[in-house]
Write a protein that holds these residues in place. Structure first.
Motif, PDB file in Angstrom:
ATOM      1  N   LYS A  10       0.850  -1.194   0.000  1.00  0.00           N
ATOM      2  CA  LYS A  10       0.000   0.000   0.000  1.00  0.00           C
ATOM      3  C   LYS A  10       0.884   1.242   0.000  1.00  0.00           C
ATOM      4  O   LYS A  10       1.984   1.217   0.541  1.00  0.00           O
ATOM      5  CB  LYS A  10      -0.878   0.015   1.241  1.00  0.00           C
ATOM      6  N   MET A  11       0.376   2.328  -0.595  1.00  0.00           N
ATOM      7  CA  MET A  11       1.077   3.615  -0.555  1.00  0.00           C
ATOM      8  C   MET A  11       0.106   4.709  -0.127  1.00  0.00           C
ATOM      9  O   MET A  11      -1.019   4.769  -0.609  1.00  0.00           O
ATOM     10  CB  MET A  11       1.666   3.964  -1.918  1.00  0.00           C
ATOM     11  N   ILE A  12       0.593   5.568   0.761  1.00  0.00           N
ATOM     12  CA  ILE A  12      -0.164   6.732   1.214  1.00  0.00           C
ATOM     13  C   ILE A  12       0.751   7.925   1.032  1.00  0.00           C
ATOM     14  O   ILE A  12       1.885   7.917   1.511  1.00  0.00           O
ATOM     15  CB  ILE A  12      -0.574   6.587   2.692  1.00  0.00           C
ATOM     16  N   MET A  13       0.290   8.926   0.324  1.00  0.00           N
ATOM     17  CA  MET A  13       1.165  10.069   0.063  1.00  0.00           C
ATOM     18  C   MET A  13       0.416  11.385   0.163  1.00  0.00           C
ATOM     19  O   MET A  13      -0.798  11.430   0.021  1.00  0.00           O
ATOM     20  CB  MET A  13       1.823   9.941  -1.307  1.00  0.00           C
ATOM     21  N   SER A  14       1.190  12.415   0.427  1.00  0.00           N
ATOM     22  CA  SER A  14       0.691  13.784   0.381  1.00  0.00           C
ATOM     23  C   SER A  14       1.635  14.565  -0.507  1.00  0.00           C
ATOM     24  O   SER A  14       2.851  14.406  -0.411  1.00  0.00           O
ATOM     25  CB  SER A  14       0.674  14.413   1.775  1.00  0.00           C
ATOM     26  N   THR A  15       1.062  15.375  -1.378  1.00  0.00           N
ATOM     27  CA  THR A  15       1.879  16.253  -2.201  1.00  0.00           C
ATOM     28  C   THR A  15       1.652  17.682  -1.727  1.00  0.00           C
ATOM     29  O   THR A  15       0.549  18.050  -1.313  1.00  0.00           O
ATOM     30  CB  THR A  15       1.527  16.161  -3.705  1.00  0.00           C
ATOM     31  N   TYR A  16       2.715  18.453  -1.761  1.00  0.00           N
ATOM     32  CA  TYR A  16       2.670  19.858  -1.356  1.00  0.00           C
ATOM     33  C   TYR A  16       3.115  20.652  -2.573  1.00  0.00           C
ATOM     34  O   TYR A  16       4.280  20.600  -2.953  1.00  0.00           O
ATOM     35  CB  TYR A  16       3.569  20.087  -0.137  1.00  0.00           C
ATOM     36  N   GLN A  17       2.165  21.352  -3.201  1.00  0.00           N
ATOM     37  CA  GLN A  17       2.416  21.940  -4.509  1.00  0.00           C
ATOM     38  C   GLN A  17       2.323  23.463  -4.465  1.00  0.00           C
ATOM     39  O   GLN A  17       1.385  24.030  -3.921  1.00  0.00           O
ATOM     40  CB  GLN A  17       1.435  21.364  -5.530  1.00  0.00           C
ATOM     41  N   ASP A  90      -5.958  -1.431  -9.560  1.00  0.00           N
ATOM     42  CA  ASP A  90      -6.682  -1.369  -8.289  1.00  0.00           C
ATOM     43  C   ASP A  90      -5.746  -1.425  -7.075  1.00  0.00           C
ATOM     44  O   ASP A  90      -6.197  -1.576  -5.945  1.00  0.00           O
ATOM     45  CB  ASP A  90      -7.722  -2.489  -8.208  1.00  0.00           C
ATOM     46  N   PHE A  91      -4.425  -1.266  -7.327  1.00  0.00           N
ATOM     47  CA  PHE A  91      -3.470  -1.290  -6.212  1.00  0.00           C
ATOM     48  C   PHE A  91      -3.784  -0.137  -5.261  1.00  0.00           C
ATOM     49  O   PHE A  91      -4.004   0.995  -5.695  1.00  0.00           O
ATOM     50  CB  PHE A  91      -2.028  -1.179  -6.720  1.00  0.00           C
ATOM     51  N   PRO A  92      -3.804  -0.382  -3.922  1.00  0.00           N
ATOM     52  CA  PRO A  92      -4.178   0.673  -2.975  1.00  0.00           C
ATOM     53  C   PRO A  92      -3.147   1.796  -2.863  1.00  0.00           C
ATOM     54  O   PRO A  92      -2.055   1.607  -2.344  1.00  0.00           O
ATOM     55  CB  PRO A  92      -4.337  -0.065  -1.641  1.00  0.00           C
ATOM     56  N   VAL A  93      -3.558   2.945  -3.387  1.00  0.00           N
ATOM     57  CA  VAL A  93      -2.771   4.179  -3.295  1.00  0.00           C
ATOM     58  C   VAL A  93      -3.739   5.268  -2.849  1.00  0.00           C
ATOM     59  O   VAL A  93      -4.822   5.401  -3.406  1.00  0.00           O
ATOM     60  CB  VAL A  93      -2.142   4.568  -4.656  1.00  0.00           C
ATOM     61  N   SER A  94      -3.354   6.042  -1.856  1.00  0.00           N
ATOM     62  CA  SER A  94      -4.170   7.160  -1.402  1.00  0.00           C
ATOM     63  C   SER A  94      -3.315   8.418  -1.416  1.00  0.00           C
ATOM     64  O   SER A  94      -2.180   8.409  -0.942  1.00  0.00           O
ATOM     65  CB  SER A  94      -4.700   6.893   0.008  1.00  0.00           C
ATOM     66  N   CYS A  95      -3.863   9.487  -1.973  1.00  0.00           N
ATOM     67  CA  CYS A  95      -3.105  10.732  -2.094  1.00  0.00           C
ATOM     68  C   CYS A  95      -3.934  11.915  -1.617  1.00  0.00           C
ATOM     69  O   CYS A  95      -5.135  11.982  -1.872  1.00  0.00           O
ATOM     70  CB  CYS A  95      -2.715  10.943  -3.565  1.00  0.00           C
ATOM     71  N   THR A  96      -3.270  12.830  -0.931  1.00  0.00           N
ATOM     72  CA  THR A  96      -3.848  14.127  -0.591  1.00  0.00           C
ATOM     73  C   THR A  96      -2.958  15.178  -1.244  1.00  0.00           C
ATOM     74  O   THR A  96      -1.747  15.170  -1.036  1.00  0.00           O
ATOM     75  CB  THR A  96      -3.872  14.351   0.935  1.00  0.00           C
ATOM     76  N   PRO A 101       1.741  27.998   0.079  1.00  0.00           N
ATOM     77  CA  PRO A 101       2.020  29.388  -0.293  1.00  0.00           C
ATOM     78  C   PRO A 101       3.498  29.655  -0.569  1.00  0.00           C
ATOM     79  O   PRO A 101       4.153  30.425   0.127  1.00  0.00           O
ATOM     80  CB  PRO A 101       1.526  30.174   0.924  1.00  0.00           C
ATOM     81  N   THR A 102       4.012  29.003  -1.598  1.00  0.00           N
ATOM     82  CA  THR A 102       5.355  29.294  -2.079  1.00  0.00           C
ATOM     83  C   THR A 102       5.267  29.416  -3.591  1.00  0.00           C
ATOM     84  O   THR A 102       4.381  28.804  -4.208  1.00  0.00           O
ATOM     85  CB  THR A 102       6.357  28.208  -1.629  1.00  0.00           C
ATOM     86  N   ALA A 103       6.123  30.227  -4.183  1.00  0.00           N
ATOM     87  CA  ALA A 103       6.021  30.474  -5.623  1.00  0.00           C
ATOM     88  C   ALA A 103       6.301  29.213  -6.428  1.00  0.00           C
ATOM     89  O   ALA A 103       5.534  28.849  -7.325  1.00  0.00           O
ATOM     90  CB  ALA A 103       6.967  31.595  -6.040  1.00  0.00           C
ATOM     91  N   ARG A 104       7.415  28.554  -6.120  1.00  0.00           N
ATOM     92  CA  ARG A 104       7.816  27.359  -6.866  1.00  0.00           C
ATOM     93  C   ARG A 104       8.330  26.309  -5.898  1.00  0.00           C
ATOM     94  O   ARG A 104       8.789  26.625  -4.828  1.00  0.00           O
ATOM     95  CB  ARG A 104       8.917  27.706  -7.861  1.00  0.00           C
ATOM     96  N   ALA A 105       8.281  25.069  -6.304  1.00  0.00           N
ATOM     97  CA  ALA A 105       8.818  23.900  -5.599  1.00  0.00           C
ATOM     98  C   ALA A 105       7.673  23.045  -5.060  1.00  0.00           C
ATOM     99  O   ALA A 105       6.847  23.507  -4.278  1.00  0.00           O
ATOM    100  CB  ALA A 105       9.781  24.266  -4.475  1.00  0.00           C
ATOM    101  N   HIS A 106       7.631  21.835  -5.517  1.00  0.00           N
ATOM    102  CA  HIS A 106       6.677  20.845  -5.037  1.00  0.00           C
ATOM    103  C   HIS A 106       7.449  19.799  -4.236  1.00  0.00           C
ATOM    104  O   HIS A 106       8.651  19.620  -4.436  1.00  0.00           O
ATOM    105  CB  HIS A 106       6.003  20.118  -6.193  1.00  0.00           C
ATOM    106  N   CYS A 107       6.763  19.088  -3.359  1.00  0.00           N
ATOM    107  CA  CYS A 107       7.383  17.951  -2.686  1.00  0.00           C
ATOM    108  C   CYS A 107       6.309  16.928  -2.359  1.00  0.00           C
ATOM    109  O   CYS A 107       5.112  17.208  -2.474  1.00  0.00           O
ATOM    110  CB  CYS A 107       8.150  18.387  -1.444  1.00  0.00           C
ATOM    111  N   GLU A 108       6.762  15.742  -1.989  1.00  0.00           N
ATOM    112  CA  GLU A 108       5.852  14.673  -1.597  1.00  0.00           C
ATOM    113  C   GLU A 108       6.350  14.021  -0.317  1.00  0.00           C
ATOM    114  O   GLU A 108       7.551  13.914  -0.103  1.00  0.00           O
ATOM    115  CB  GLU A 108       5.782  13.573  -2.673  1.00  0.00           C
ATOM    116  N   SER A 109       5.413  13.583   0.470  1.00  0.00           N
ATOM    117  CA  SER A 109       5.703  12.724   1.609  1.00  0.00           C
ATOM    118  C   SER A 109       5.034  11.397   1.281  1.00  0.00           C
ATOM    119  O   SER A 109       3.829  11.357   1.013  1.00  0.00           O
ATOM    120  CB  SER A 109       5.112  13.325   2.880  1.00  0.00           C
ATOM    121  N   ILE A 110       5.814  10.320   1.280  1.00  0.00           N
ATOM    122  CA  ILE A 110       5.284   9.020   0.876  1.00  0.00           C
ATOM    123  C   ILE A 110       5.494   8.006   1.999  1.00  0.00           C
ATOM    124  O   ILE A 110       6.606   7.852   2.500  1.00  0.00           O
ATOM    125  CB  ILE A 110       5.973   8.517  -0.406  1.00  0.00           C
ATOM    126  N   VAL A 111       4.432   7.340   2.363  1.00  0.00           N
ATOM    127  CA  VAL A 111       4.505   6.215   3.284  1.00  0.00           C
ATOM    128  C   VAL A 111       4.233   4.970   2.447  1.00  0.00           C
ATOM    129  O   VAL A 111       3.158   4.826   1.861  1.00  0.00           O
ATOM    130  CB  VAL A 111       3.461   6.325   4.421  1.00  0.00           C
TER     131      VAL A 111
END
Length: 147
Positions: A10-17, A90-96, A101-111
């Motif tokens: 399983k994967m659980i992730m959050s992206t910060y965009q 159908d592999f379990p992946v959940s994303c938020t 509030p930043t001009a540029r740069a994305h990141c992800e936290s992945i469990v």
């Protein structure tokens, strides 16, 4: 490489965009809204591009909400993750997906949850040897992934 080595379950992730994900209009709204609040002109920034004012805020909402309760951006991340890792549809992946509030740069936290126990030394070695991967993990010297 970790999913092949330890059997991903399983994967659980959050992206910060960043505002740049909404293009130049998004970056302009962030800049102008920040200026207006810091100058005292407004208590809260105006918003036309984002669902809510972005300066001094985080918004857990990128793109339109779909029937399954996820946003389109969250589903795109889910679909891309399955494709990149060669996982079933159908592999379990959940994303938020969160707008920040930043001009540029994305990141992800992945469990990532695995079927088998993870050997940290073997995991590090697999990441260090993986093509296109640069392992940056030296907390004693404050070196970790950043844009």
């Amino acid at each position: 490489p970790l999913h092949k080595l330890f059997g991903l379950s399983k994967m659980i992730m959050s992206t910060y965009q960043a505002a740049s994900g909404a293009g130049q209009p998004g970056m302009d709204e962030l800049k102008e809204g920040t200026r207006a609040v810091l100058s005292g002109e407004r208590d809260v920034a105006e918003n036309k591009i984002f669902a809510h004012p972005l300066p001094f805020n985080v918004i857990p909402h990128i793109d339109k909400f779909m029937e399954n309760g996820y946003t389109k951006e969250e589903m795109k991340v889910t679909w891309e993750t399955r494709k990149i890792c060669g996982l079933a549809d159908d592999f379990p992946v959940s994303c938020t997906a969160v707008r920040i509030p930043t001009a540029r740069a994305h990141c992800e936290s992945i469990v990532a949850l695995f079927e088998n126990p993870v050997d940290v030394a073997a995991a590090r070695k697999a990441l260090e040897e993986a093509p296109g991967v640069k392992l940056v993990d030296d907390v004693d010297n404050m070196k970790y992934p950043m844009p």
